[in-house]
Design a protein around this motif. Structure first.
Motif, PDB file in Angstrom:
ATOM      1  N   CYS A   1      56.276  64.286  89.527  1.00 22.41           N
ATOM      2  CA  CYS A   1      56.748  65.602  89.062  1.00 22.41           C
ATOM      3  C   CYS A   1      58.250  65.571  88.804  1.00 22.41           C
ATOM      4  O   CYS A   1      58.731  66.144  87.823  1.00 22.41           O
ATOM      5  CB  CYS A   1      56.406  66.678  90.085  1.00 22.41           C
TER       6      CYS A   1
ATOM      7  N   TYR B   1      59.209  68.962  86.372  1.00 16.44           N
ATOM      8  CA  TYR B   1      58.642  70.268  86.687  1.00 16.44           C
ATOM      9  C   TYR B   1      58.421  70.388  88.181  1.00 16.44           C
ATOM     10  O   TYR B   1      58.510  69.416  88.929  1.00 16.44           O
ATOM     11  CB  TYR B   1      57.373  70.557  85.889  1.00 16.44           C
TER      12      TYR B   1
ATOM     13  N   ASP C   1      53.647  72.292  91.769  1.00 16.32           N
ATOM     14  CA  ASP C   1      52.731  72.785  90.733  1.00 16.32           C
ATOM     15  C   ASP C   1      51.686  71.713  90.427  1.00 16.32           C
ATOM     16  O   ASP C   1      51.716  71.055  89.399  1.00 16.32           O
ATOM     17  CB  ASP C   1      53.529  73.150  89.475  1.00 16.32           C
TER      18      ASP C   1
ATOM     19  N   ASP D   1      48.558  72.168  89.781  1.00 15.42           N
ATOM     20  CA  ASP D   1      47.628  72.550  88.715  1.00 15.42           C
ATOM     21  C   ASP D   1      48.111  72.034  87.360  1.00 15.42           C
ATOM     22  O   ASP D   1      47.317  71.562  86.541  1.00 15.42           O
ATOM     23  CB  ASP D   1      47.467  74.075  88.664  1.00 15.42           C
ATOM     24  N   THR D   2      49.432  72.128  87.124  1.00 10.45           N
ATOM     25  CA  THR D   2      49.986  71.617  85.863  1.00 10.45           C
ATOM     26  C   THR D   2      49.829  70.108  85.785  1.00 10.45           C
ATOM     27  O   THR D   2      49.491  69.553  84.735  1.00 10.45           O
ATOM     28  CB  THR D   2      51.472  71.998  85.741  1.00 10.45           C
TER      29      THR D   2
ATOM     30  N   ALA E   1      46.215  69.292  84.983  1.00  7.72           N
ATOM     31  CA  ALA E   1      45.897  69.568  83.578  1.00  7.72           C
ATOM     32  C   ALA E   1      46.459  68.480  82.671  1.00  7.72           C
ATOM     33  O   ALA E   1      45.812  68.065  81.700  1.00  7.72           O
ATOM     34  CB  ALA E   1      46.437  70.935  83.178  1.00  7.72           C
ATOM     35  N   SER E   2      47.670  68.003  82.985  1.00 10.85           N
ATOM     36  CA  SER E   2      48.289  66.968  82.164  1.00 10.85           C
ATOM     37  C   SER E   2      47.544  65.643  82.297  1.00 10.85           C
ATOM     38  O   SER E   2      47.322  64.934  81.309  1.00 10.85           O
ATOM     39  CB  SER E   2      49.752  66.786  82.556  1.00 10.85           C
TER      40      SER E   2
END
Length: 396
Positions: free
Chosen positions: A65, A70, A74, A76-77, A80-81
């Motif tokens: 991260c 970011y 997070d 969840d991000t 998703a990535s």
């Protein structure tokens, strides 16, 4: 993510392409966001040294991260990535070493999982082989990558960077160019006017402002319609230092020149200065130069760096205080912890530690001395204790 390059950007060496150029390209289908492009490059750099020798690779999620930029909480991000990379297809069509045509297709990641704060992932064997070949794929320097704010600009940079030594990308059809930019399935961008206004001009402007190359688009028309595009490429001298020094300007430091004169490789010299700071490395160089009968200065210097040789300790001319002993013990633990980290993780660790320093004096001391910073000794211990609980139990 595509390349046709004859250099290895991990070591910073830039070798001219052979006369008989290896024609290769890896095209990535689908729309990669800026975050996904950055994630893909970080994962590749982390795995690069063991791409073809290890089936799986791992990096702690917080480091990942941090490198992408970011919030480390997070997840969840991040999920998703990673999912997006596993669902994205890489395709290649190239000549092999024997001149035979080879076509292949693979997902960018064969799998990824998050467990216990660690991201584990893998590439398919065929794709790993292509990514490991510097003639086929060019690694993107993360310091340059971090400066991009547009996914289209980063995509343009990735596709142009491999041609910096040849000076031009060669002609691309607009259909291929739209695919490379991730807008191949958009009817809106089939109109060149829209493609130029929304994709080409903004991306060119950001590449020229942000990166170590300058790109200039040229068009080829059939009648009044634009059919092909190519980009003239030259080095950006104002930002060339970003190429491998990662913004630190290590090669400009006097200690770097001394290391190179001693016989230390470029990569190891930059690694030592980055990890330990100029003062520590200079002290070890002074120590080694003061010893007689040293046959292999590089090996002796390596030992001095790892064991923290100091004049008083080695000569016995004066007793070593408990404070110095404790500091040396802590430093040895930190050095061992740092040595176990990948180059990507080491960069993230320093960045993460700096982000937690609010005192300008403390920040300056760490930027100069790295993990050797005496001013930040307590904070350094707390930082590594948090990353590796129990690591300092033996020295207490």
């Amino acid at each position: 993510m595509n390349t046709d390059i004859d250099r290895n950007t991990l070591t910073g060496s830039l070798r001219r392409s052979a006369v008989k150029k290896h024609v290769a390209a890896i095209h990535v289908s689908g729309k990669l966001t800026l975050l996904q492009r950055k994630l893909s490059n970080v994962l590749l750099l982390n795995a690069y040294d063991t791409l073809t020798t290890e089936q799986t690779h791992a990096i702690d999620a917080r480091t990942l991260c941090m490198m992408i930029g970011y919030n480390s909480n997070d997840m969840d991000t991040l999920k998703a990535s990673l999912r997006g990379l596993a669902e994205t297809v890489a395709e290649w069509d190239m000549l092999d070493a024997k001149g035979q045509q080879e076509w292949g297709v693979s997902s960018l990641l064969s799998y990824a999982k998050l467990k216990g704060g660690v991201c584990e992932y893998a590439y398919s064997p065929a794709l790993a082989e292509k990514l490991n070949d510097p003639k086929v794929f060019a690694l993107i320097n993360l310091n340059i990558q971090r400066r991009f704010t547009s996914g289209h600009a980063l995509a343009l940079y990735e596709n142009c960077y491999r041609f910096v030594r040849t000076g031009s990308t060669g002609w691309w059809s607009l259909d291929l160019f739209r695919r490379l930019m991730g807008v191949g399935d958009s009817a809106y961008y089939e109109t060149y006017k829209h493609l130029n206004a929304k994709i080409i001009k903004p991306a060119v402007a950001e590449v020229n402002k942000t990166s170590n190359i300058i790109v200039t688009p040229e068009l080829r028309k059939q009648g009044r319609a634009v059919k092909d595009i190519r980009f003239r490429i030259s080095e950006n001298p104002q930002l060339a230092i970003l190429d491998m020094d990662d913004g630190a300007g290590v090669r400009n430091a006097p200690v770097y020149a001394r290391l190179r004169d001693t016989g230390v490789s470029d990569r190891l010299a930059r690694q030592w200065v980055s990890e330990h700071g100029e003062a520590y490395v200079t002290a070890k160089l002074d120590y080694v130069s003061g010893q007689s009968g040293v046959r292999n200065p590089v090996s002796y210097l390596t030992a001095a760096m790892k064991a923290d040789y100091i004049e008083t300790d080695m000569s016995g001319s004066e007793p070593v205080s408990p404070e110095i002993t404790a500091r040396a013990a802590q430093l040895k633990v930190v050095q061992d912890l740092v040595a176990r980290r990948s180059p990507t993780q080491r960069d993230a660790d320093k960045r993460l530690f700096l982000n937690g320093l609010n005192d300008p004096v403390a920040r300056a001391d760490f930027e100069r001395h790295g993990w050797m910073s005496a001013l930040n000794r307590a904070a350094i211990r707390a930082f590594w204790e948090d990353l590796s609980p129990g690591a300092f139990e033996a020295d207490t």
